[in-house]
Design a protein around this motif. Structure first.
Motif, PDB file in Angstrom:
ATOM      1  N   SER A  45       0.829  -1.199   0.000  1.00  0.00           N
ATOM      2  CA  SER A  45       0.000   0.000   0.000  1.00  0.00           C
ATOM      3  C   SER A  45       0.867   1.254   0.000  1.00  0.00           C
ATOM      4  O   SER A  45       1.890   1.313   0.685  1.00  0.00           O
ATOM      5  CB  SER A  45      -0.894   0.006   1.242  1.00  0.00           C
ATOM      6  N   PRO A  46       0.475   2.283  -0.761  1.00  0.00           N
ATOM      7  CA  PRO A  46       1.234   3.545  -0.720  1.00  0.00           C
ATOM      8  C   PRO A  46       1.373   4.107   0.689  1.00  0.00           C
ATOM      9  O   PRO A  46       2.358   4.776   0.993  1.00  0.00           O
ATOM     10  CB  PRO A  46       0.404   4.477  -1.611  1.00  0.00           C
ATOM     11  N   THR A  47       0.406   3.811   1.556  1.00  0.00           N
ATOM     12  CA  THR A  47       0.481   4.277   2.937  1.00  0.00           C
ATOM     13  C   THR A  47       1.760   3.799   3.601  1.00  0.00           C
ATOM     14  O   THR A  47       2.381   4.528   4.385  1.00  0.00           O
ATOM     15  CB  THR A  47      -0.735   3.767   3.737  1.00  0.00           C
ATOM     16  N   TYR A  48       2.163   2.554   3.297  1.00  0.00           N
ATOM     17  CA  TYR A  48       3.386   2.002   3.892  1.00  0.00           C
ATOM     18  C   TYR A  48       4.613   2.304   3.040  1.00  0.00           C
ATOM     19  O   TYR A  48       5.666   2.661   3.556  1.00  0.00           O
ATOM     20  CB  TYR A  48       3.247   0.488   4.072  1.00  0.00           C
ATOM     21  N   VAL A  49       4.468   2.163   1.724  1.00  0.00           N
ATOM     22  CA  VAL A  49       5.623   2.317   0.833  1.00  0.00           C
ATOM     23  C   VAL A  49       6.206   3.717   0.929  1.00  0.00           C
ATOM     24  O   VAL A  49       7.424   3.906   0.845  1.00  0.00           O
ATOM     25  CB  VAL A  49       5.229   1.973  -0.616  1.00  0.00           C
ATOM     26  N   CYS A  50       5.346   4.693   1.142  1.00  0.00           N
ATOM     27  CA  CYS A  50       5.811   6.083   1.189  1.00  0.00           C
ATOM     28  C   CYS A  50       6.420   6.478   2.538  1.00  0.00           C
ATOM     29  O   CYS A  50       6.939   7.585   2.678  1.00  0.00           O
ATOM     30  CB  CYS A  50       4.661   7.033   0.859  1.00  0.00           C
ATOM     31  N   THR A  51       6.338   5.604   3.529  1.00  0.00           N
ATOM     32  CA  THR A  51       6.848   5.981   4.847  1.00  0.00           C
ATOM     33  C   THR A  51       8.369   5.992   4.896  1.00  0.00           C
ATOM     34  O   THR A  51       8.955   6.754   5.668  1.00  0.00           O
ATOM     35  CB  THR A  51       6.330   5.021   5.940  1.00  0.00           C
ATOM     36  N   SER A  52       9.009   5.151   4.076  1.00  0.00           N
ATOM     37  CA  SER A  52      10.466   5.055   4.120  1.00  0.00           C
ATOM     38  C   SER A  52      10.962   4.352   2.866  1.00  0.00           C
ATOM     39  O   SER A  52      10.331   3.392   2.413  1.00  0.00           O
ATOM     40  CB  SER A  52      10.901   4.265   5.361  1.00  0.00           C
ATOM     41  N   PRO A  53      12.114   4.777   2.319  1.00  0.00           N
ATOM     42  CA  PRO A  53      12.691   4.053   1.185  1.00  0.00           C
ATOM     43  C   PRO A  53      12.995   2.597   1.517  1.00  0.00           C
ATOM     44  O   PRO A  53      13.031   1.740   0.634  1.00  0.00           O
ATOM     45  CB  PRO A  53      13.981   4.827   0.881  1.00  0.00           C
ATOM     46  N   ASN A  54      13.173   2.306   2.797  1.00  0.00           N
ATOM     47  CA  ASN A  54      13.483   0.948   3.229  1.00  0.00           C
ATOM     48  C   ASN A  54      12.329  -0.015   2.945  1.00  0.00           C
ATOM     49  O   ASN A  54      12.546  -1.202   2.708  1.00  0.00           O
ATOM     50  CB  ASN A  54      13.811   0.949   4.722  1.00  0.00           C
ATOM     51  N   VAL A  55      11.092   0.503   2.982  1.00  0.00           N
ATOM     52  CA  VAL A  55       9.931  -0.364   2.748  1.00  0.00           C
ATOM     53  C   VAL A  55       9.952  -0.903   1.318  1.00  0.00           C
ATOM     54  O   VAL A  55       9.827  -2.111   1.091  1.00  0.00           O
ATOM     55  CB  VAL A  55       8.619   0.386   3.037  1.00  0.00           C
ATOM     56  N   ALA A  56      10.122  -0.014   0.352  1.00  0.00           N
ATOM     57  CA  ALA A  56      10.180  -0.454  -1.046  1.00  0.00           C
ATOM     58  C   ALA A  56      11.356  -1.395  -1.274  1.00  0.00           C
ATOM     59  O   ALA A  56      11.241  -2.382  -2.016  1.00  0.00           O
ATOM     60  CB  ALA A  56      10.284   0.759  -1.967  1.00  0.00           C
ATOM     61  N   MET A  57      12.473  -1.119  -0.626  1.00  0.00           N
ATOM     62  CA  MET A  57      13.649  -1.975  -0.778  1.00  0.00           C
ATOM     63  C   MET A  57      13.363  -3.384  -0.258  1.00  0.00           C
ATOM     64  O   MET A  57      13.735  -4.382  -0.895  1.00  0.00           O
ATOM     65  CB  MET A  57      14.842  -1.379  -0.037  1.00  0.00           C
ATOM     66  N   ARG A  58      12.664  -3.481   0.875  1.00  0.00           N
ATOM     67  CA  ARG A  58      12.348  -4.797   1.438  1.00  0.00           C
ATOM     68  C   ARG A  58      11.374  -5.559   0.536  1.00  0.00           C
ATOM     69  O   ARG A  58      11.488  -6.783   0.386  1.00  0.00           O
ATOM     70  CB  ARG A  58      11.763  -4.638   2.844  1.00  0.00           C
ATOM     71  N   ILE A  59      10.424  -4.852  -0.078  1.00  0.00           N
ATOM     72  CA  ILE A  59       9.505  -5.520  -0.996  1.00  0.00           C
ATOM     73  C   ILE A  59      10.269  -6.016  -2.223  1.00  0.00           C
ATOM     74  O   ILE A  59      10.092  -7.167  -2.656  1.00  0.00           O
ATOM     75  CB  ILE A  59       8.366  -4.572  -1.412  1.00  0.00           C
ATOM     76  N   ARG A  60      11.112  -5.177  -2.777  1.00  0.00           N
ATOM     77  CA  ARG A  60      11.906  -5.580  -3.948  1.00  0.00           C
ATOM     78  C   ARG A  60      12.781  -6.784  -3.620  1.00  0.00           C
ATOM     79  O   ARG A  60      12.878  -7.729  -4.407  1.00  0.00           O
ATOM     80  CB  ARG A  60      12.774  -4.416  -4.418  1.00  0.00           C
ATOM     81  N   ASP A  61      13.427  -6.757  -2.461  1.00  0.00           N
ATOM     82  CA  ASP A  61      14.292  -7.872  -2.066  1.00  0.00           C
ATOM     83  C   ASP A  61      13.485  -9.161  -1.935  1.00  0.00           C
ATOM     84  O   ASP A  61      13.939 -10.239  -2.343  1.00  0.00           O
ATOM     85  CB  ASP A  61      14.994  -7.566  -0.743  1.00  0.00           C
ATOM     86  N   GLY A  62      12.271  -9.068  -1.362  1.00  0.00           N
ATOM     87  CA  GLY A  62      11.433 -10.252  -1.202  1.00  0.00           C
ATOM     88  C   GLY A  62      11.006 -10.843  -2.522  1.00  0.00           C
ATOM     89  O   GLY A  62      11.052 -12.062  -2.731  1.00  0.00           O
ATOM     90  N   PHE A  63      10.596  -9.990  -3.462  1.00  0.00           N
ATOM     91  CA  PHE A  63      10.188 -10.485  -4.778  1.00  0.00           C
ATOM     92  C   PHE A  63      11.371 -11.028  -5.567  1.00  0.00           C
ATOM     93  O   PHE A  63      11.231 -12.019  -6.304  1.00  0.00           O
ATOM     94  CB  PHE A  63       9.490  -9.386  -5.576  1.00  0.00           C
ATOM     95  N   THR A  64      12.526 -10.402  -5.408  1.00  0.00           N
ATOM     96  CA  THR A  64      13.721 -10.922  -6.073  1.00  0.00           C
ATOM     97  C   THR A  64      14.073 -12.300  -5.541  1.00  0.00           C
ATOM     98  O   THR A  64      14.417 -13.223  -6.308  1.00  0.00           O
ATOM     99  CB  THR A  64      14.916  -9.961  -5.864  1.00  0.00           C
ATOM    100  N   GLN A  65      13.952 -12.477  -4.229  1.00  0.00           N
ATOM    101  CA  GLN A  65      14.201 -13.795  -3.621  1.00  0.00           C
ATOM    102  C   GLN A  65      13.177 -14.804  -4.130  1.00  0.00           C
ATOM    103  O   GLN A  65      13.516 -15.947  -4.474  1.00  0.00           O
ATOM    104  CB  GLN A  65      14.128 -13.687  -2.103  1.00  0.00           C
TER     105      GLN A  65
END
Length: 200
Positions: free
Chosen positions: A174-194
């Protein structure tokens, strides 16, 4: 295939997607959705016909359908969450045919025109028994991605239903979470890459 997010906001594209619902790869999941809708007396969005259905090797479990959905559980919905999913899945190189997107609480919990809210504990508990028949629909399942806190509660049940199945937890897109910190998007990207490594 749609080449940009939010395509189901176009009524013509939405009608074209509905015309694909008779696909055999969706039949068992649609039957489960109808059963849930009848038992919970609530709407359950359809699986996306452009995704893998019963042939999916990746299950992406979100939280619950939003209050203003298209009638599909889809990365193409006209919402910020779906747009983020469209982007993250594309960046990870995960093929649509390998995916099924679903919700931990699969029915619409919101009153008409209400604001989005998190599922209540009672709703999460009521949804738990529907995970087993969903997993039974997915014989080729190779990895599960749990997006957000509510989906994360499914981890123990998955360990029982499919011992040894890789399960990856990521923040909710959700944008509500993704926009809170660049770290959130990074963790999602890392999870999908894994997750993509289990599909290679």
């Amino acid at each position: 295939m749609p080449d940009r997010p939010k395509s189901l906001g176009d009524p013509a594209r939405l009608a074209a997607r509905r015309a694909l619902l008779a696909g055999a790869h969706l039949a068992p999941i649609r039957a489960l959705a109808r059963r849930i809708a009848a038992e919970r007396d609530a709407a359950v969005p359809e699986p996306d016909p452009l995704d893998g259905g019963v042939d999916a090797r990746l299950l992406l479990l979100l939280e619950t359908p939003g209050p203003r959905g298209s009638g599909f559980v889809s990365r193409d919905n006209p919402t910020g969450t779906a747009a983020n999913l469209f982007r993250f899945l594309s960046e990870a190189g995960i093929a649509r045919a390998d995916t099924l997107i679903w919700n931990a609480v699969p029915w619409v919990i919101h009153a008409p025109d209400a604001l989005n809210r998190a599922p209540r504990r009672s709703e999460v508990a009521a949804a738990a028994p529907y995970l087993e028949p969903l997993i039974a629909c997915l014989p080729r399942l190779a990895v599960v991605v749990l997006a957000g806190r509510v989906a994360g509660l499914s981890r123990p049940a998955l360990a029982t239903l499919r011992p040894g199945l890789p399960v990856i937890a990521v923040p909710h897109p959700s944008p509500t979470y993704v926009c809170t910190s660049p770290n959130v998007a990074m963790r999602i990207r890392d999870g999908f890459t894994q997750a993509a490594t289990f599909l290679a």
